[in-house]
Write a protein that holds these residues in place. Sequence first.
Motif, PDB file in Angstrom:
ATOM      1  N   PRO A   1       0.819  -1.215   0.000  1.00 21.23           N
ATOM      2  CA  PRO A   1       0.000   0.000   0.000  1.00 21.23           C
ATOM      3  C   PRO A   1       0.854   1.267   0.000  1.00 21.23           C
ATOM      4  O   PRO A   1       2.007   1.250   0.432  1.00 21.23           O
ATOM      5  N   ASP A   2       0.262   2.335  -0.485  1.00 21.29           N
ATOM      6  CA  ASP A   2       0.899   3.644  -0.364  1.00 21.29           C
ATOM      7  C   ASP A   2       0.789   4.114   1.079  1.00 21.29           C
ATOM      8  O   ASP A   2       1.760   4.533   1.693  1.00 21.29           O
ATOM      9  N   VAL A   3      -0.419   4.021   1.632  1.00 30.28           N
ATOM     10  CA  VAL A   3      -0.695   4.459   3.001  1.00 30.28           C
ATOM     11  C   VAL A   3      -1.396   3.336   3.763  1.00 30.28           C
ATOM     12  O   VAL A   3      -2.296   2.682   3.229  1.00 30.28           O
ATOM     13  N   LEU A   4      -0.981   3.132   4.994  1.00 27.24           N
ATOM     14  CA  LEU A   4      -1.615   2.150   5.874  1.00 27.24           C
ATOM     15  C   LEU A   4      -2.046   2.871   7.144  1.00 27.24           C
ATOM     16  O   LEU A   4      -1.218   3.446   7.860  1.00 27.24           O
ATOM     17  N   VAL A   5      -3.357   2.857   7.427  1.00 28.30           N
ATOM     18  CA  VAL A   5      -3.923   3.569   8.574  1.00 28.30           C
ATOM     19  C   VAL A   5      -4.421   2.554   9.603  1.00 28.30           C
ATOM     20  O   VAL A   5      -5.092   1.584   9.254  1.00 28.30           O
ATOM     21  N   LEU A   6      -4.101   2.799  10.875  1.00 30.46           N
ATOM     22  CA  LEU A   6      -4.548   1.949  11.963  1.00 30.46           C
ATOM     23  C   LEU A   6      -5.597   2.707  12.765  1.00 30.46           C
ATOM     24  O   LEU A   6      -5.340   3.806  13.245  1.00 30.46           O
ATOM     25  N   ASP A   7      -6.778   2.109  12.897  1.00 29.48           N
ATOM     26  CA  ASP A   7      -7.865   2.763  13.623  1.00 29.48           C
ATOM     27  C   ASP A   7      -8.060   2.054  14.960  1.00 29.48           C
ATOM     28  O   ASP A   7      -8.645   0.978  15.031  1.00 29.48           O
ATOM     29  N   SER A   8      -7.523   2.663  16.025  1.00 33.97           N
ATOM     30  CA  SER A   8      -7.573   2.052  17.350  1.00 33.97           C
ATOM     31  C   SER A   8      -7.432   3.108  18.424  1.00 33.97           C
ATOM     32  O   SER A   8      -6.481   3.887  18.419  1.00 33.97           O
ATOM     33  N   GLU A   9      -8.369   3.134  19.346  1.00 33.75           N
ATOM     34  CA  GLU A   9      -8.306   4.068  20.466  1.00 33.75           C
ATOM     35  C   GLU A   9      -7.160   3.715  21.405  1.00 33.75           C
ATOM     36  O   GLU A   9      -6.478   4.602  21.939  1.00 33.75           O
ATOM     37  N   LEU A  10      -6.902   2.426  21.607  1.00 34.14           N
ATOM     38  CA  LEU A  10      -5.826   2.012  22.508  1.00 34.14           C
ATOM     39  C   LEU A  10      -4.457   2.412  21.971  1.00 34.14           C
ATOM     40  O   LEU A  10      -3.566   2.790  22.740  1.00 34.14           O
ATOM     41  N   LEU A  11      -4.273   2.340  20.663  1.00 32.98           N
ATOM     42  CA  LEU A  11      -2.998   2.772  20.085  1.00 32.98           C
ATOM     43  C   LEU A  11      -2.808   4.282  20.247  1.00 32.98           C
ATOM     44  O   LEU A  11      -1.689   4.757  20.430  1.00 32.98           O
ATOM     45  N   ARG A  12      -3.924   5.026  20.179  1.00 36.70           N
ATOM     46  CA  ARG A  12      -3.818   6.471  20.415  1.00 36.70           C
ATOM     47  C   ARG A  12      -3.450   6.761  21.866  1.00 36.70           C
ATOM     48  O   ARG A  12      -2.807   7.764  22.163  1.00 36.70           O
ATOM     49  N   MET A  13      -3.849   5.889  22.769  1.00 36.12           N
ATOM     50  CA  MET A  13      -3.590   6.097  24.196  1.00 36.12           C
ATOM     51  C   MET A  13      -2.181   5.654  24.602  1.00 36.12           C
ATOM     52  O   MET A  13      -1.600   6.242  25.522  1.00 36.12           O
TER      53      MET A  13
ATOM     54  N   PRO B   1       1.706   5.224  24.799  1.00 39.18           N
ATOM     55  CA  PRO B   1       2.856   6.062  24.409  1.00 39.18           C
ATOM     56  C   PRO B   1       3.735   5.388  23.349  1.00 39.18           C
ATOM     57  O   PRO B   1       4.077   4.207  23.473  1.00 39.18           O
ATOM     58  N   ASP B   2       4.065   6.140  22.303  1.00 35.75           N
ATOM     59  CA  ASP B   2       5.000   5.699  21.254  1.00 35.75           C
ATOM     60  C   ASP B   2       4.548   4.426  20.548  1.00 35.75           C
ATOM     61  O   ASP B   2       5.383   3.663  20.031  1.00 35.75           O
ATOM     62  N   ALA B   3       3.236   4.170  20.511  1.00 30.99           N
ATOM     63  CA  ALA B   3       2.751   2.941  19.884  1.00 30.99           C
ATOM     64  C   ALA B   3       3.180   2.842  18.423  1.00 30.99           C
ATOM     65  O   ALA B   3       3.625   1.780  17.961  1.00 30.99           O
ATOM     66  N   LEU B   4       3.053   3.942  17.685  1.00 27.64           N
ATOM     67  CA  LEU B   4       3.373   3.912  16.254  1.00 27.64           C
ATOM     68  C   LEU B   4       4.850   3.624  16.025  1.00 27.64           C
ATOM     69  O   LEU B   4       5.209   2.828  15.141  1.00 27.64           O
ATOM     70  N   GLU B   5       5.707   4.247  16.813  1.00 25.24           N
ATOM     71  CA  GLU B   5       7.148   4.013  16.655  1.00 25.24           C
ATOM     72  C   GLU B   5       7.506   2.579  17.013  1.00 25.24           C
ATOM     73  O   GLU B   5       8.393   1.975  16.393  1.00 25.24           O
ATOM     74  N   LYS B   6       6.836   2.013  17.990  1.00 24.90           N
ATOM     75  CA  LYS B   6       7.086   0.612  18.363  1.00 24.90           C
ATOM     76  C   LYS B   6       6.693  -0.318  17.222  1.00 24.90           C
ATOM     77  O   LYS B   6       7.392  -1.296  16.923  1.00 24.90           O
ATOM     78  N   ILE B   7       5.558  -0.028  16.582  1.00 29.66           N
ATOM     79  CA  ILE B   7       5.118  -0.855  15.453  1.00 29.66           C
ATOM     80  C   ILE B   7       6.118  -0.758  14.309  1.00 29.66           C
ATOM     81  O   ILE B   7       6.531  -1.777  13.732  1.00 29.66           O
ATOM     82  N   LYS B   8       6.506   0.464  13.972  1.00 33.66           N
ATOM     83  CA  LYS B   8       7.470   0.653  12.889  1.00 33.66           C
ATOM     84  C   LYS B   8       8.782  -0.060  13.195  1.00 33.66           C
ATOM     85  O   LYS B   8       9.431  -0.613  12.301  1.00 33.66           O
ATOM     86  N   GLY B   9       9.157  -0.056  14.469  1.00 29.80           N
ATOM     87  CA  GLY B   9      10.392  -0.721  14.868  1.00 29.80           C
ATOM     88  C   GLY B   9      10.349  -2.221  14.694  1.00 29.80           C
ATOM     89  O   GLY B   9      11.393  -2.877  14.605  1.00 29.80           O
ATOM     90  N   ASN B  10       9.133  -2.783  14.643  1.00 26.70           N
ATOM     91  CA  ASN B  10       8.989  -4.225  14.447  1.00 26.70           C
ATOM     92  C   ASN B  10       8.948  -4.633  12.982  1.00 26.70           C
ATOM     93  O   ASN B  10       8.981  -5.832  12.669  1.00 26.70           O
TER      94      ASN B  10
ATOM     95  N   ARG C   1       4.595   3.971   1.991  1.00 27.08           N
ATOM     96  CA  ARG C   1       5.025   5.365   2.124  1.00 27.08           C
ATOM     97  C   ARG C   1       4.711   5.918   3.502  1.00 27.08           C
ATOM     98  O   ARG C   1       5.500   6.643   4.088  1.00 27.08           O
ATOM     99  N   GLU C   2       3.538   5.576   4.016  1.00 28.86           N
ATOM    100  CA  GLU C   2       3.114   6.173   5.283  1.00 28.86           C
ATOM    101  C   GLU C   2       2.358   5.162   6.130  1.00 28.86           C
ATOM    102  O   GLU C   2       1.475   4.451   5.636  1.00 28.86           O
ATOM    103  N   LEU C   3       2.701   5.103   7.404  1.00 25.37           N
ATOM    104  CA  LEU C   3       1.978   4.314   8.390  1.00 25.37           C
ATOM    105  C   LEU C   3       1.523   5.274   9.473  1.00 25.37           C
ATOM    106  O   LEU C   3       2.340   5.993  10.060  1.00 25.37           O
ATOM    107  N   SER C   4       0.224   5.315   9.747  1.00 23.16           N
ATOM    108  CA  SER C   4      -0.279   6.299  10.709  1.00 23.16           C
ATOM    109  C   SER C   4      -1.437   5.730  11.517  1.00 23.16           C
ATOM    110  O   SER C   4      -2.058   4.737  11.133  1.00 23.16           O
ATOM    111  N   ILE C   5      -1.698   6.365  12.652  1.00 19.37           N
ATOM    112  CA  ILE C   5      -2.879   6.050  13.451  1.00 19.37           C
ATOM    113  C   ILE C   5      -3.965   7.040  13.048  1.00 19.37           C
ATOM    114  O   ILE C   5      -3.717   8.240  12.908  1.00 19.37           O
TER     115      ILE C   5
END
Length: 393
Positions: A319-331, A333-342, A351-355
Motif C-alpha cells: 500500500p501507499d498508506v496504511l492507517v490503523l484505527d484504534s483508540e488504545l494505540l492512540r492512548m 505512548p509511542d505505539a506507532l514508533e514501536k510498530i514501525k520498529g517491528n 510510504r506512510e503508516l499512521s494512526i
Amino acid sequence: MITGDAAYIKKINRSFIIKEIIKEGMISRADLSKVTALTRATISAQVADLLEEGLIVETMLEHNTVGRKPIMLSLNGQAGYALGIDLDYGKISFSLSDLLGQLVHSTIIEINTTEYTEILQILLEQMKKYQAEYTDSRYGIVGAAISIHGLVAKDEVIHFIPRLGWNEIDLKNDLKKEISIDVYIENNANLSSFAERVYCHHETENLLCATLYSGIGLGMMMKNDFFRGHDGFAGEAGHMIIVPEGRPCKCGNKGCWERYASESSIFEYLAEKKQIKNLSYEHIQNWLDEGDEEVMELMEQSIYYLSIGLNNMINMYNPDVLVLDSELLRMYPDALEKIKGNLHSFMSHYRELSISSIGKKSCILGACAMAIKHFLDVPMLNLPYETGKLNVN
C-alpha cells in the motif's frame, strides 16, 4: 480521449467538473477549464445547469486589483443531506451530514435484540423520521449508506454478521420496499478506509485501513476503488492465522490475528484478569498512567502480534498508506514508533503508516461520504475534515 454519444460525454464532463469544484473548495470558470481540459463553452454550459439545479453557488471575491472581481464556484453543501448508519451489536448509530460531508446531527439508539425484523423496523422508523425532518433543502436526504460489521457480497446482500447471527439477509431490498431513500450496504472496514481516503489522504490511490475495535477488519482502497475479491468478502484479515493451534476463534479456526491484536481481545483479557464487568477505556488509561506492569506488558505483546499481521498485509498489498484505527494505540505512548520498529523486512514497502486521526467516527463518516458520492455521481471525493459542532441525541 473519451468517446461516446453526446449524453454520455456530457455526464462524464459533469462528473469531472463537480469533482474538481469539491476538490478545490472554490474555483473560477477559467481555472476549471484549465484543470479539466474542457473548453470554456463546455464549462459555461455545465456550470449554468449546476447553478440552476442548486448544486453549486457563486461567490464574488473581494480584491484590490483593477478589473472585474473574480466569481468563484463552490458546492452548495446545504442542497441536501446524506445519512450514515452504523449497525453494530447492541446499538445503531445515525449521523447526518451536508453535501460537503460535515456532520450536522447524530443520534445513537441502544438495542437489546438481534432479531432481524425488530432491527429492520428501528431502521425504517429512524430513516423515515430523518426524511420527514430534513425537507428544508432542495434535495432532502440524498441517500443512506449502512455500515455492516460482517460479510457483504458484491450485490450488497448481507452474507454473515457473526455477532447478530444473520445469514443471507437482503436488508437493502427490504428497506426499499418501505422507503424512497436510495440505500447502500457496505462493510464497516471498507467504509473506514473510504473515509480515510476522502477526508485525510487526498493524494492516495492505494490505501489500507485496519480497524481494531471488535475484531480486525481491513478496508482496502486500490486505485480509488474497493478491493473486494471474488464474492466481495476480501478484507477479513482478522482471521489470518498468525499462531498455529493458538487461541480458539469464533470463526472456527485457532490462532487468528484478531484473537491476539484486536482491542476486544485486550478488553476480554483485562476484564477477566481484573474482575471488572464493564471495563472501559478510562480504566485502561488509568492503568497506563499508573504504569501497571501487567497492562503495559499486554499492550507490548499486542503490538508485537499486530506488527506480524501488518508485515503480512504490507508484503501482500504494497500500500501507499496504511492507517490503523484504534483508540488504545492512540492512548499508548509511542505505539506507532514501536510498530514501525517491528517492521524489519527489506521486502516491506509503504510510504506512510499512521494512526487514524478520525477514529471511531471513520465508519459513519465513510457512510455519509458514500451516499454523497453516489448522489453526485463522481469517481472520488476530496472533502475537508472538520470537527465542527455536532448535535448528539
